[in-house]
Enzyme design. Structure first.
Site, PDB file in Angstrom:
ATOM      1  N   PHE A   1       0.867  -1.184   0.000  1.00  0.00           N
ATOM      2  CA  PHE A   1       0.000   0.000   0.000  1.00  0.00           C
ATOM      3  C   PHE A   1       0.905   1.237   0.000  1.00  0.00           C
ATOM      4  CE2 PHE A   1      -2.535   3.281   2.229  1.00  0.00           C
ATOM      5  CZ  PHE A   1      -3.489   3.439   1.241  1.00  0.00           C
TER       6      PHE A   1
ATOM      7  N   ALA B   1      -5.368  -5.095   7.114  1.00  0.00           N
ATOM      8  CA  ALA B   1      -6.420  -4.079   7.179  1.00  0.00           C
ATOM      9  C   ALA B   1      -7.799  -4.666   6.832  1.00  0.00           C
ATOM     10  CB  ALA B   1      -6.086  -2.923   6.240  1.00  0.00           C
TER      11      ALA B   1
ATOM     12  N   HIS C   1       0.031  12.784  -3.736  1.00  0.00           N
ATOM     13  CA  HIS C   1      -1.405  12.903  -4.023  1.00  0.00           C
ATOM     14  C   HIS C   1      -2.194  13.584  -2.915  1.00  0.00           C
ATOM     15  CE1 HIS C   1      -0.531   9.094  -2.102  1.00  0.00           C
ATOM     16  NE2 HIS C   1      -1.763   9.056  -1.641  1.00  0.00           N
TER      17      HIS C   1
HETATM   18  N1  F0G Z   1      -2.240  -1.012   4.643  1.00  0.00           N
HETATM   19  C1  F0G Z   1      -3.299  -0.998   3.804  1.00  0.00           C
HETATM   20  C2  F0G Z   1      -3.580  -2.179   2.954  1.00  0.00           C
HETATM   21  C3  F0G Z   1      -4.123   0.133   3.754  1.00  0.00           C
HETATM   22  O1  F0G Z   1      -5.160   0.142   2.924  1.00  0.00           O
HETATM   23  C4  F0G Z   1      -3.837   1.234   4.598  1.00  0.00           C
HETATM   24  C5  F0G Z   1      -4.641   2.439   4.571  1.00  0.00           C
HETATM   25  C6  F0G Z   1      -2.716   1.166   5.448  1.00  0.00           C
HETATM   26  C7  F0G Z   1      -1.944   0.016   5.448  1.00  0.00           C
HETATM   27  C8  F0G Z   1      -2.322   2.313   6.354  1.00  0.00           C
HETATM   28  O2  F0G Z   1      -3.200   2.396   7.417  1.00  0.00           O
HETATM   29  O3  F0G Z   1      -4.346   4.610   7.106  1.00  0.00           O
HETATM   30  O4  F0G Z   1      -4.440   3.383   9.276  1.00  0.00           O
HETATM   31  O5  F0G Z   1      -2.341   4.451   8.550  1.00  0.00           O
HETATM   32  N2  F0G Z   1      -5.479   2.683   3.660  1.00  0.00           N
HETATM   33  C9  F0G Z   1      -6.394   3.791   3.582  1.00  0.00           C
HETATM   34  C10 F0G Z   1      -7.107   3.745   2.252  1.00  0.00           C
HETATM   35  C11 F0G Z   1      -5.826   5.123   3.921  1.00  0.00           C
HETATM   36  O6  F0G Z   1      -7.802   4.726   1.927  1.00  0.00           O
HETATM   37  O7  F0G Z   1      -7.032   2.742   1.556  1.00  0.00           O
HETATM   38  P1  F0G Z   1      -3.605   3.791   8.115  1.00  0.00           P
END
Ligand code: F0G
Length: 462
Positions: free
Chosen positions: A127, A220, A451
């Site tokens: 991510f 997540a 972004h």
């Molecule tokens: N890993 C994954 C797969 C994620 O989707 C996210 C966050 C994170 C780690 C980081 O976590 O935001 O709590 O610090 N995804 C959000 C999104 C921001 O919109 O997909 P975080």
């Protein structure tokens, strides 16, 4: 409840409501100009349906709100910490549990220990914050998705899988000393929210164990991934989600979670692992930046709500509704002729802007242009996953991302089917005028995670 009904119902009733942000076209035009065509800069009360993210945007349950009142706010050793620790240990089987304020804090702690110059991290896909934290440590983040993951128009059951042959080849190339860890992201958010199969996870863990390289899970959306395994993978239909989850974690040496997704909380996360030395180091870094090791930057009430959410998400009525309602959105868009990443993911539907807007090259940010048009048309906020997020500039040359997607991420337990029907109508309307959408140009952006704060402007008409 017997299955077989055609209509999907939300498996909850609504106790507390908040109004949506209705605006006029003129107000949206001004908001977009003031935001420099970056949807992160739009005030939320100017958004009608907010699909920017499924992160931290869930509706908590009445049980979670009760847990908020039970929260123990002691600085050290709060009862709420032990409640969370018990829940996470029970779920994952991992020994050491450290709360953090959100997922990226766990990433920063973990990669400052395991990363560093000369190291590499191999993943089905990092991510964006994961990649940024790996790179901030000096290490290199390498994505090894299966080739079909990039073939957006062709459906597949487990397009979140890691390419096992590429994984073995990279391990040979770098040698086990340089590979800090293998990371499996469940589900694979950067490439369509697609799930990883149990067979792929098992095979990756066999490779990791043979090479004595740790395997970590970014969990997540682990429960959504488990539901896909139950629905799609042979041998799992009769197994409970709890059993499937137990097997998933049997392959892991550690995990971290942004609890803002599958644990339904508005803030929170944790890091869990077995290695004692890494845990000692992690605790030190945690105290330096997050807070004492039994609260990690959160209030006791947050820990308590997280523990409840981690149990609630295993409810199979909920998971059935969740995955089917995303499929419903995908079906609606597909019937309107909108090209989407096939199949729909667990938490989002991704529109393929490269296919919908072939007249805009990557350097004109087609996915961002589409997201802006959707906001202008209907007040719907989405997020670009394309060259604004992942494109780079090297020696002045523009290197586009591998995809130009608009993600419609659906907050959990927040919107009803009529919201989704409205959304389908709005996207179909925008898609019918796709040829008239104009490119954007980048006005300014910081070097990392551009972004979030980039400024853009419409390209002048030719
Ligand atoms: N890993 C994954 C797969 C994620 O989707 C996210 C966050 C994170 C780690 C980081 O976590 O935001 O709590 O610090 N995804 C959000 C999104 C921001 O919109 O997909 P975080």
């Amino acid at each position: 409840m017997e299955s077989g009904w055609k209509t999907i119902i939300e498996p909850f009733k609504i106790k507390s409501v908040e109004p949506l942000g209705f605006t006029t076209r003129g107000e949206r035009e001004k908001a977009l100009r003031d935001a420099d065509y970056n949807l992160f800069a739009i005030p939320a009360d100017k958004v009608l349906i907010d699909l920017l993210t499924d992160s931290g945007t869930s509706a908590m349950s009445s049980d979670q709100w009760s847990a908020i009142m039970r929260g123990d706010e002691s600085y050290a050793g709060a009862r709420s910490f032990y409640e969370l620790e018990r829940t996470v240990r029970d779920l994952t089987g991992l020994r050491f549990v450290m709360p953090v304020h959100q997922g990226r804090a766990a990433e920063r702690v973990l990669f400052s220990i395991a990363g560093g110059k000369g190291k590499v991290v191999l993943s089905n896909s990092h991510f964006d914050t994961t990649r940024a934290n790996v790179e901030a440590s000096g290490a290199e983040a390498i994505d090894l998705p299966v080739p079909e993951a990039l073939d957006f128009s062709v459906p597949g059951d487990f397009k979140g899988n890691i390419d096992l042959r590429a994984l073995e080849a990279r391990l040979r190339e770098f040698g086990r000393e340089r590979v800090a860890m293998i990371v499996m992201t469940l589900t694979n958010n950067s490439l369509g929210g697609q799930p990883v199969s149990m067979a792929n996870l098992r095979a990756a863990s066999e490779i990791a164990r043979r090479q004595r390289v740790p395997l970590f899970l970014d969990i997540a959306r682990f429960a959504e991934n488990a539901w896909f395994i139950k629905r799609r993978e042979s041998g799992y239909a009769a197994r409970s989600v709890r059993e499937i989850v137990r097997e998933i974690f049997s392959y892991a040496d550690g995990c971290w979670m942004s609890a803002k997704k599958d644990a339904f909380v508005n803030i929170g996360g944790f890091l869990a692992l077995n290695d004692e030395r890494w845990t000692m180091e992690a605790r030190e870094i945690l105290i330096l930046g997050e807070g004492f090791t039994t609260y990690g930057g959160l209030a006791g009430r947050d820990l308590e709500a997280m523990a409840v959410g981690l149990r609630e998400v295993l409810d199979e009525h909920y998971l059935d509704y969740r995955i089917r309602s995303i499929e419903y959105l995908g079906e609606g868009l597909r019937s309107a002729g909108v090209p989407i990443v096939e199949p729909p993911g667990g938490h989002a539907v991704y529109i393929d802007a490269a296919r919908l807007l072939p007249h805009i090259p990557a350097a004109g940010y087609p996915a961002q242009a589409l997201a802006c048009e959707l906001y202008l048309t209907a007040g719907v906020r989405s997020v670009e996953i394309g060259s604004l997020m992942f494109g780079r500039r090297e020696n002045g040359a523009f290197i586009p991302a591998r995809m130009e997607l608009v993600r419609l991420a659906v907050p959990r337990r927040v919107y009803t089917q009529s919201h989704v029907d409205f959304l389908i109508e709005a996207v179909a309307d925008v898609a019918s005028r796709a040829g008239t959408i104009r490119p954007l140009r980048l006005v300014s952006a910081p070097p990392r995670l551009a972004h979030f704060t980039a400024k853009l402007a419409p390209e002048a008409a030719a």
